[in-house]
Design an enzyme around this catalytic site. Structure first.
Site, PDB file in Angstrom:
ATOM      1  N   CYS A   2       0.845  -1.192   0.000  1.00 32.05           N
ATOM      2  CA  CYS A   2       0.000   0.000   0.000  1.00 32.05           C
ATOM      3  C   CYS A   2       0.885   1.248   0.000  1.00 32.05           C
ATOM      4  CB  CYS A   2      -0.940   0.085   1.197  1.00 32.05           C
ATOM      5  SG  CYS A   2      -2.009  -1.324   1.389  1.00 32.05           S
ATOM      6  N   ARG A  27       3.925  -0.396  -4.782  1.00 32.25           N
ATOM      7  CA  ARG A  27       3.748  -0.932  -3.426  1.00 32.25           C
ATOM      8  C   ARG A  27       2.407  -1.644  -3.266  1.00 32.25           C
ATOM      9  NH1 ARG A  27       7.111   1.478   0.574  1.00 32.25           N
ATOM     10  NH2 ARG A  27       5.589   0.774   2.077  1.00 32.25           N
ATOM     11  N   TRP A  79      -3.027  -2.601  -1.421  1.00 30.01           N
ATOM     12  CA  TRP A  79      -2.789  -4.034  -1.588  1.00 30.01           C
ATOM     13  C   TRP A  79      -3.676  -4.678  -0.531  1.00 30.01           C
ATOM     14  CZ3 TRP A  79      -0.938  -8.168   1.342  1.00 30.01           C
ATOM     15  CH2 TRP A  79      -0.553  -9.306   0.606  1.00 30.01           C
ATOM     16  N   ASN A 105      -1.825   2.326   6.042  1.00 28.46           N
ATOM     17  CA  ASN A 105      -1.044   1.121   5.709  1.00 28.46           C
ATOM     18  C   ASN A 105      -0.865   0.325   6.996  1.00 28.46           C
ATOM     19  OD1 ASN A 105      -0.715   2.112   3.173  1.00 28.46           O
ATOM     20  ND2 ASN A 105       1.469   2.579   3.381  1.00 28.46           N
ATOM     21  N   GLY A 106      -0.835  -0.997   6.875  1.00 23.44           N
ATOM     22  CA  GLY A 106      -0.640  -1.818   8.077  1.00 23.44           C
ATOM     23  C   GLY A 106      -1.914  -2.583   8.400  1.00 23.44           C
ATOM     24  N   GLU A 486      16.405 -18.630  -6.861  1.00 23.60           N
ATOM     25  CA  GLU A 486      16.100 -17.256  -7.256  1.00 23.60           C
ATOM     26  C   GLU A 486      15.610 -17.200  -8.714  1.00 23.60           C
ATOM     27  OE1 GLU A 486      15.526 -14.620  -5.837  1.00 23.60           O
ATOM     28  OE2 GLU A 486      15.826 -13.044  -7.325  1.00 23.60           O
ATOM     29  N   LYS A 490      12.000 -15.719  -9.836  1.00 22.38           N
ATOM     30  CA  LYS A 490      11.827 -14.648 -10.839  1.00 22.38           C
ATOM     31  C   LYS A 490      10.843 -15.087 -11.901  1.00 22.38           C
ATOM     32  CE  LYS A 490      12.958 -11.958  -9.186  1.00 22.38           C
ATOM     33  NZ  LYS A 490      13.615 -11.792  -7.937  1.00 22.38           N
ATOM     34  N   GLU A 493       7.166 -15.363 -10.494  1.00 19.43           N
ATOM     35  CA  GLU A 493       6.447 -14.161 -10.070  1.00 19.43           C
ATOM     36  C   GLU A 493       6.085 -13.230 -11.224  1.00 19.43           C
ATOM     37  OE1 GLU A 493      10.241 -11.910  -7.885  1.00 19.43           O
ATOM     38  OE2 GLU A 493       8.278 -11.761  -6.995  1.00 19.43           O
ATOM     39  N   HIS A 509      14.935 -37.471  -6.058  1.00 18.14           N
ATOM     40  CA  HIS A 509      14.272 -37.957  -4.843  1.00 18.14           C
ATOM     41  C   HIS A 509      12.770 -37.667  -4.869  1.00 18.14           C
ATOM     42  CE1 HIS A 509      18.017 -39.128  -2.970  1.00 18.14           C
ATOM     43  NE2 HIS A 509      18.541 -37.981  -3.406  1.00 18.14           N
ATOM     44  N   LYS A 608       5.469  -4.695  -3.495  1.00 15.26           N
ATOM     45  CA  LYS A 608       6.925  -4.569  -3.390  1.00 15.26           C
ATOM     46  C   LYS A 608       7.424  -4.808  -1.978  1.00 15.26           C
ATOM     47  CE  LYS A 608      11.021  -3.577  -4.903  1.00 15.26           C
ATOM     48  NZ  LYS A 608      11.676  -4.700  -5.603  1.00 15.26           N
TER      49      LYS A 608
HETATM   50  O1  M6R Z   1      12.325  -5.787   0.854  1.00 12.93           O
HETATM   51  P1  M6R Z   1      12.761  -7.200   1.146  1.00 12.93           P
HETATM   52  O2  M6R Z   1      14.062  -7.539   0.516  1.00 12.93           O
HETATM   53  O3  M6R Z   1      12.741  -7.508   2.613  1.00 12.93           O
HETATM   54  O4  M6R Z   1      11.644  -8.087   0.475  1.00 12.93           O
HETATM   55  C1  M6R Z   1      11.631  -9.480   0.627  1.00 12.93           C
HETATM   56  C2  M6R Z   1      10.715 -10.139  -0.368  1.00 12.93           C
HETATM   57  O5  M6R Z   1       9.395  -9.721  -0.162  1.00 12.93           O
HETATM   58  C3  M6R Z   1      11.104  -9.825  -1.807  1.00 12.93           C
HETATM   59  O6  M6R Z   1      12.424 -10.190  -2.062  1.00 12.93           O
HETATM   60  C4  M6R Z   1      10.171 -10.574  -2.792  1.00 12.93           C
HETATM   61  O7  M6R Z   1      10.384 -11.942  -2.702  1.00 12.93           O
HETATM   62  C5  M6R Z   1      10.400 -10.070  -4.225  1.00 12.93           C
HETATM   63  N1  M6R Z   1       9.131  -9.942  -4.877  1.00 12.93           N
HETATM   64  C6  M6R Z   1      11.248 -10.972  -5.041  1.00 12.93           C
HETATM   65  O8  M6R Z   1      11.381 -10.549  -6.347  1.00 12.93           O
END
Ligand code: M6R
Length: 613
Positions: A2, A27, A79, A105-106, A486, A490, A493, A509, A608
Site C-alpha cells: 500500500c 507498493r 494491496w 497502511n498496516g 532465485e 523470478k 512471479e 528424490h 513490493k
Molecule cells: O524488501 P525485502 O528484501 O525484505 O523483500 C523481501 C521479499 O518480499 C522480496 O524479495 C520478494 O520476494 C520479491 N518480490 C522478489 O522478487
C-alpha cells in the site's frame, strides 16, 4: 505494501496526489482513492484497479474546479488485506460524520472488537476493512482537536499503522503517524508531502524527515510538529535523499525491471566502491562498526530474510562458511521469531532486506536484539525501519528498486555478503594472498555482469522456445543452488509459469516424477566443483525427455554437448559466478514474461514491500 501520499501547500493537491500515487503504485495496485476538502466538506474519489482508473474516475465525477482549488488532501493505493480490492474497500475511509478521512497502511489487529464497540454506539460501516474502524474510532474520540483525537484513537489500536488523516472541520492540516509502517515527510518551501516512501517525494524535494514508531505529526504547508503518542515533542532530523527523481523513472526502457537489470553494473560498482582494500586483501565495511577482534569472536552468523533476500542469504551462508571458516545458517525471517531461536551474544544476525520494511524480517531483528545478539542490517532503502533499528550495517546503494521483482537489490546483496565473508575470513584463517585474489574477483563483478548483459538479444531469442510451458525446474549445486531458487522465483512471479528450484541432486528424490517430454530444466552447470555430478543429473532429466537450458562457463565444450540450449557465463570464482548467472536468469524470466504479455513491473497479487506478517 500500500502507498500513502498526502500533500499540503501552494499548488493544487489532486494532480500531485495522483502523481504521487503513480510513483507508489509498485507498493500495491489493486485499488486507489483520494480525499480533499471542497467547500467545507470532505469529498472522496475511489476506483478499483490501478491509479489510472482513479484519475479517470475523479475527472469524470469531480468538477474541474476541484482539481485546481484544493491545496491539500490525502491519497492511497491499496494491496488488499481485509476485504477484496473493490471500490468500497479502497481508502480513504470516513468516520460516521463524514468529516474525517483516513488512509492507512498496516493492519489493525483488534479491529473486530473495536468495530463491535463502535457499532454498539451507532457506527454504521460500509466496508470490510480494518481502516474504516480506525476512521470511526478517530471520529468517536473527536472533541474539537483532530491531533488529540488521532492520539487517543491510536492508544486503543493494536497492530501496525502508517496513517494520514484530514478533517473538514480543521482545514489546512494533515495528521500523520506511524507504528511499524513507514512515513516520510518531504519538506519543501511552502509545501509538505506526507508519504509512505520517498519516491512520492523526490519530484518536490530531497529534504525529508523519517518518522519513528509511535511518532505523530501535525503537518501544515510550512510547519511540522512531531510528538510521541503522549503528546510530548520529539526531535527528528532532516536528511537529504541520495537519489533524484530520474532514478525512479523508466529512462527509456519498456519496464522498470529491464532498466534495473541493466543498471546492475553501476549498482554493483556503487556497492563495491571504497569497500575493498587491496593492501590488506580485505574489505572495509565501516558500517559494521567491528574491529578484527570483534569479528574473530563471532561464533556463528545467522542470516535472515524473505523471498529474494532469503536467497542472497543462502549464497552468503556458502561464502561465510567457505571463506571465513565460520558457522553460518540462513533462517526464513518469519520462522526466526516463532521457533525461539538459540542465539547468543557471540552470534551475528544479518538481516537482509531491500526495502528495510519487511514485517517478518523486522520481527526477526527485534527477536535477535532481545536475545542479545550482535545485529546488522543489509538494506537498500536508506533510513528504512530495519536500517534504523539495527543501528549498524551496510547499505547496498543500488538506488530505488521500483519493479516488484527484485533484481539489482539481489546482486548488490550478494556482492555485499561476499565482502562481509572476505572481511570475516581475513579476521580468521584467510591469507592476505587469498584475500587479495578474492577482492580482485569482487572488483571484476560489474564487468562480468556487463558481459552477460551483452547476451540480452540471444536470451530473448531463447526465451521464445520456452514461452508456452506450464512448468519449469531450475537446478544447481553449491552456491548455484540458491541461484536456482532465485531463478525459479523470478520466473514464477512475473510470468506465472509454475517454476521450482531444486538442488540438482534432489530432483531424483521425487520431483523427477513430474518431468515429461519437453519439460524445461534450467541447469546451472557452471564449471565449479560438483559440475560433473550436475551433468549426471542433467542426463537423468534428458532420459525422461526434459529440454535442458544449460548455464555453462564460457568455452566449456563438455557441458555444452549435454545441453539443448546454452547461455554462457564468463569464467570466475564459483561464489562470484552466482552474480552473472543470476543476471542471465533475470533476463530469461523477463523475456518470457514480456513475450507472454504479462504485467512485468506489477505482477498480480504481489506488492513490493511486505509490511504485514
Ligand atoms: O524488501 P525485502 O528484501 O525484505 O523483500 C523481501 C521479499 O518480499 C522480496 O524479495 C520478494 O520476494 C520479491 N518480490 C522478489 O522478487
Amino acid at each position: 505494501m500500500c502507498g500513502i501520499v498526502g500533500y499540503i501547500g501552494k499548488s493544487a493537491a489532486p494532480p500531485i496526489l495522483i502523481n504521487g500515487l503513480r510513483r507508489l503504485e509498485y507498493r500495491g495496485y489493486d485499488s486507489a482513492g483520494m480525499a480533499i476538502v471542497d467547500h467545507g466538506k470532505i469529498v472522496v474519489a475511489k476506483a478499483a484497479g490501478k491509479v489510472a482508473n482513479l484519475n479517470d474516475k475523479a475527472k469524470a465525477e469531480w468538477p474541474a474546479s476541484r482539481f485546481t482549488e484544493s491545496s491539500y488532501g490525502i491519497a492511497h493505493t491499496r494491496w488488499a488485506t481485509h476485504g477484496p480490492p473493490t471500490e468500497v474497500n479502497a481508502h480513504p475511509h470516513l468516520d460516521q460524520s463524514g468529516d474525517i478521512a483516513v488512509v492507512h497502511n498496516g493492519i489493525i489487529e483488534n479491529y473486530r472488537s473495536l468495530r463491535a464497540k463502535l457499532e454498539a454506539k451507532g457506527s454504521k460501516f460500509v466496508s470490510e476493512t480494518d481502516t474504516e474502524v480506525l476512521a470511526h474510532l478517530i471520529g468517536d474520540r473527536y472533541r474539537g482537536d483532530l491531533f488529540q483525537a488521532v492520539c487517543d484513537a491510536l492508544h486503543q489500536v493494536e497492530g501496525t499503522f502508517g496513517i494520514a488523516v484530514i478533517s473538514a472541520k480543521e482545514p489546512g492540516k494533515i495528521i500523520t503517524a506511524r507504528r511499524g509502517s513507514p512515513i516520510v515527510l518531504g519538506i519543501a518551501s511552502g509545501e509538505t508531502i506526507v508519504a509512505s516512501d520517498a519516491s512520492a517525494i523526490l519530484s518536490h524535494t530531497q529534504r525529508v524527515i523519517y518518522l519513528d514508531d509511535n511518532d505523530i505529526a501535525l503537518v501544515t504547508a510550512d510547519h511540522v510538529d512531531i510528538r510521541d503518542l503522549n503528546n510530548v515533542p520529539v526531535n527528528r532530523e532532516i536528511s537529504e535523499l541520495e537519489f533524484d527523481a530520474g532514478s525512479a523513472e523508466k529512462g527509456g526502457h519498456e519496464h522498470f525491471m529491464l532498466k534495473e537489470i541493466f543498471e546492475q553494473p553501476d549498482c554493483l560498482r556503487n556497492a563495491i566502491r571504497g569497500r575493498l582494500d587491496f593492501s590488506i586483501g580485505s574489505s572495509v565495511l565501516s558500517g559494521m562498526g567491528t574491529s578484527p577482534r570483534d569479528l574473530a569472536e563471532i561464533h556463528r552468523v545467522v542470516l535472515v530474510g524473505c523471498g529474494t533476500s532469503l536467497h542472497s542469504g543462502l549464497i552468503g551462508e556458502y561464502a561465510i562458511e567457505d571463506l571465513a571458516d565460520t558457522l553460518a545458517e540462513v533462517q526464513q525471517a518469519a520462522e526466526f521469531r516463532y521457533r525461539n531461536p538459540i542465539i547468543g551474544r557471540n552470534d551475528l544476525v544479518l538481516a537482509i532486506s531491500q526495502s528495510g520494511e519487511t514485517a517478518d524480517t523486522l520481527a526477526a531483528v527485534r527477536e535477535a536484539h532481545q536475545k542479545g545478539a550482535f545485529v546488522m542490517g543489509l538494506c537498500n532503502v536508506v533510513g528504512s525501519t530495519i536500517a534504523r533499528e539495527t543501528g549498524r550495517g551496510i547499505y547496498l546503494h543500488a538506488g530505488p528498486e521500483i519493479s516488484v521483482a527484485s533484481t539489482k537489490a539481489f546482486t548488490s546483496q550478494v556482492a555485499v555478503l561476499l565482502m562481509i565473508a572476505l572481511k570475516l575470513g581475513r579476521a580468521r584463517r584467510f591469507s592476505r594472498e587469498d584475500g587479495l585474489a578474492f577482492a580482485l574477483g569482487i572488483e571484476s563483478i560489474p564487468s562480468l555482469v556487463e558481459k552477460v548483459l551483452e547476451s540480452n538479444d540471444k536470451i530473448a531469442q531463447l526465451a521464445e522456445g520456452y514461452l508456452h510451458q506450464q512448468h519449469a525446474f531450475f537446478i544447481g549445486r553449491g552456491p548455484m543452488y540458491p541461484v536456482a531458487l532465485e531463478g525459479a522465483l523470478k520466473l514464477k512471479e512475473i510470468s506465472y509459469i509454475h517454476a521450482e528450484g531444486y538442488h540438482a541432486a534432489e530432483l531424483k528424490h521425487g520431483p523427477i516424477a513430474l518431468l515429461e517430454k519437453g519439460t524445461p530444466v534450467i541447469a546451472l552447470a557452471n564449471d565449479i566443483p560438483g559440475k560433473d555430478k550436475t551433468l549426471g543429473n542433467i542426463e537423468e532429466c534428458k532420459a525422461r525427455g526434459a529440454r535442458i537450458l544449460g548455464l555453462i562457463t564460457e568455452g566449456d565444450e563438455e557441458a555444452a554437448a549435454v545441453m539443448d540450449d546454452i547461455i554462457t557465463i564468463p569464467a570466475c570464482h564459483p561464489l562470484i559466478a552466482t552474480i552473472p548467472t543470476a543476471v542471465a536468469l533475470q533476463l530469461f524470466a523477463y523475456h518470457i514474461a514480456r513475450l507472454r504479455g504479462c504485467e512485468i513491473d506489477q505482477p498480480r497479487n504481489l506488492a513490493k514491500s511486505v509490511t504485514v506478517e
